[in-house]
Design an enzyme around this catalytic site. Structure first.
Site, mmCIF file in Angstrom:
data_model
loop_
_atom_site.group_PDB
_atom_site.id
_atom_site.type_symbol
_atom_site.label_atom_id
_atom_site.label_comp_id
_atom_site.label_asym_id
_atom_site.label_seq_id
_atom_site.Cartn_x
_atom_site.Cartn_y
_atom_site.Cartn_z
ATOM 1 C CD GLU A 1 -6.949 -1.517 -5.872
ATOM 2 O OE1 GLU A 1 -7.082 -0.321 -5.590
ATOM 3 O OE2 GLU A 1 -6.229 -2.292 -5.213
ATOM 4 C CD1 TRP B 1 3.668 7.349 1.428
ATOM 5 C CD2 TRP B 1 2.150 8.991 1.418
ATOM 6 N NE1 TRP B 1 4.086 8.307 0.527
ATOM 7 C CE2 TRP B 1 3.180 9.322 0.499
ATOM 8 C CE3 TRP B 1 1.085 9.889 1.575
ATOM 9 C CZ2 TRP B 1 3.168 10.509 -0.254
ATOM 10 C CZ3 TRP B 1 1.079 11.063 0.826
ATOM 11 C CH2 TRP B 1 2.110 11.361 -0.075
ATOM 12 C CG ASN B 2 -2.745 8.229 -1.191
ATOM 13 O OD1 ASN B 2 -2.608 7.022 -1.020
ATOM 14 N ND2 ASN B 2 -3.222 8.741 -2.305
ATOM 15 C CB CYS C 1 -3.402 8.264 -7.343
ATOM 16 S SG CYS C 1 -5.007 7.536 -7.004
ATOM 17 C CD GLU D 1 -5.622 0.559 -9.185
ATOM 18 O OE1 GLU D 1 -5.709 1.765 -9.486
ATOM 19 O OE2 GLU D 1 -6.336 -0.318 -9.709
ATOM 20 N N PRO E 1 1.492 -2.423 4.609
ATOM 21 C CG PRO E 1 1.038 -1.640 6.774
ATOM 22 C CD PRO E 1 1.408 -2.877 6.013
ATOM 23 C CB SER E 2 2.960 3.320 3.211
ATOM 24 O OG SER E 2 3.984 4.260 3.424
ATOM 25 N N GLY F 1 0.783 -1.231 0.000
ATOM 26 C CA GLY F 1 0.000 0.000 0.000
ATOM 27 C C GLY F 1 0.814 1.280 0.000
#
Ligand code: NAD
Length: 487
Positions: free
Chosen positions: A461, A150-151, A282, A248, A175-176, A148
């Protein structure tokens, strides 16, 4: 005050690593370390694979409707704990509470709910072939990995685990390293809801742990969210064991505002698509092409609304609608792009500096920034900045603006503002982007597939088709007639 240390989440519980390595997580709005996290060392990595194998055996043996029932319990828990989880997202990311409270957890829960509902409806085919026939089964892939950004940390963990688990897979999620707590909370919630041990594991760390996931031959698929450059490394590494990939990645999306557009609505879209989550989205429409007939009106309204309506400050304050960037390093990077914009001849309409709001003086803020007099060859117009920096460009001709909008290796999203229904659709059909909005920007419901054209991504997704990306088709041919053999 003691600072908490979180462990990796393996086989339904927290597991201590053996080498003792940890990393610190900082609140971007205060510059203070808020907790530490143990890195997934070799011991944790081996345990994660072992646990996912066991989890997969149990989970894939359940019927889709049994899995669905368990996942729906997790959805209920996510919604019940909305405020607790939203607060974690605010402290980890620096985004405003105003957003996290109604978006991050909700949109994550929506996607798990959507796939929980969809999984029991996924069917194979059957067809007669003379007297024989074949049928197909949709079978899970096995162990999948999620990596993943971080946003939207919790939302990304939900968007990857929802379809993966609904289809019967086990997932190892990383996760990030900037925002690791949301995924741990999701793991606790899945466990409480009855997801068997080993089905959702969380491993922590930076690139090295990500690289291990992309190399490991026991992992069938990697779903990655992050930068284009990292995505290329992930695909190259996943190729070593021919893993399925979903990518993504980043974007540099255009918004085309025609002279028959509702200008105020277009300004709203431009501001949402550049300043929401302080620009760290993004799909942001960072290239705004405005028709010359409405250009003056557009930039006047944009300037006054940006200067009057944006409130930067302590992200936990419900009045604040503009938060801090993820890190000092990222703040410096965004400022370096602003410097390049000025050096290359763009004019600052507003912003262009760091901020130190009274309620969060140490936060990594960059003021909402708008450049005008931009040209297509400027660095700020070509590269993803991932901060609150908008470039406004002028156009006159429809075909020409479509060509300019498409003149990029990226293709995540695009938007068109026009009251002319034919033009809006005609132009949108020619835009090279996976997600397009007409007279709107940024909405991404669970039902709608999202993903990029060109170097912005591979696969999708959300939406029905995503379930296919987490299953594989087994064809079974059934002989009803005698075999004809020359032997
Ligand atoms: P990043 O590429 O730096 O990191 C993403 C993840 O990859 C992190 O978990 C990181 O630890 C891991 N990683 C780093 N190097 C790796 C490697 N060699 N192998 C495996 N994993 C590795 O991205 P970021 O800075 O966290 O996120 C911002 C980027 O994400 C932006 O470009 C943004 O556009 C993109 N993004 C895309 C979407 C989308 O849906 N298209 C959504 C959110 C963010």
């Amino acid at each position: 005050m003691t600072i908490p240390v979180y462990q990796n989440f393996i086989n339904g519980k927290f597991l201590a690593n053996q080498n003792g390595a940890t990393f610190a997580v900082t609140n971007p709005a205060t510059d203070e370390v808020i907790y530490h996290v143990e890195v997934a060392d070799k011991f944790i990595q081996d345990a994660a694979i072992q646990s996912a194998k066991q989890g997969f055996a149990v989970w894939s043996a359940l019927t889709p409707i049994e899995r669905s029932r368990i996942l729906l319990k997790a959805v209920t828990l996510l919604r019940e704990r909305n405020d607790e989880l939203a607060k974690i997202e605010v402290l980890d990311t620096g985004k405003p509470w105003q957003e996290a409270e109604c978006v991050d957890v909700q949109t994550g829960a929506d996607v798990i709910e959507y796939f929980a509902g969809l999984a029991p409806a996924q069917v194979g085919q059957q067809q007669m072939v003379a007297e024989d026939f074949y049928y197909t089964r949709k079978e899970p892939l096995g162990i999948c990995a999620g990596i993943g950004a971080w946003n939207y940390p919790l939302q990304i963990a939900c968007w990857k685990s929802g379809p993966a688990l609904a289809a019967g897979n086990a997932l190892i999620f990383k996760p990030s390293e900037e925002t690791p707590l949301g995924a741990i909370k999701l793991a606790e919630i899945y466990t409480e809801a009855g997801v068997p041990a080993g089905v959702f594991n969380v491993v922590q760390g930076a690139a090295e742990v990500g690289q291990w996931l992309t190399h490991n031959p026991d992992i069938a698929k990697v779903s990655f969210t992050g930068e284009v450059g990292t995505g290329k490394k992930v695909v190259a590494s996943a190729a070593g064991s021919l893993k399925d990939v979903t990518m993504e990645l980043g974007g540099k999306s255009p918004l085309l505002v025609f002279d028959d557009a509702d200008v105020s609505q277009a300004v709203s879209a431009a501001m949402l698509g550049n300043f929401y989550t302080q620009g760290e989205v993004c799909t942001n429409c960072t290239r705004i092409y405005v028709h010359k007939n409405i250009y003056q009106q557009f930039i006047e309204e944009l300037k006054s609304r940006t200067e009057q309506n944006i409130i930067a400050g302590d992200p936990l304050d419900p009045q604040v609608n503009f938060g801090a960037l993820i890190s000092k390093k990222h703040q410096d990077l965004v400022m370096s792009y602003i410097d390049k914009g000025i050096a290359q001849g763009a004019t600052l309409l507003t912003g262009g500096k760091t901020l130190s709001p009274e309620s969060a003086p140490n936060g990594y803020f960059v003021a909402p920034t708008v450049f005008i007099d931009c040209t297509d060859d400027m660095t700020i117009v070509k590269e993803e900045i991932f901060g609150p920096v908008m470039s406004v460009l002028v156009f006159e001709d429809e075909d020409d603006v479509i060509r300019r909008a498409n003149d990029t290796h990226l293709g995540l999203a695009a938007g068109v503002f026009s009251q002319d229904i034919k033009r809006a659709h005609r132009v949108t059909h020619k835009l090279q982007a996976g997600i397009c909005w007409i007279n709107s920007y940024g909405n991404s419901p669970a039902e709608m597939p999202v993903g990029g054209y060109k170097q912005s991504g591979i696969g999708r997704e959300n939406g029905i088709e995503t379930l296919d990306h987490y299953t594989q088709t087994k064809s079974i041919y059934v002989g009803m007639s005698n075999i004809e053999s020359p032997f």
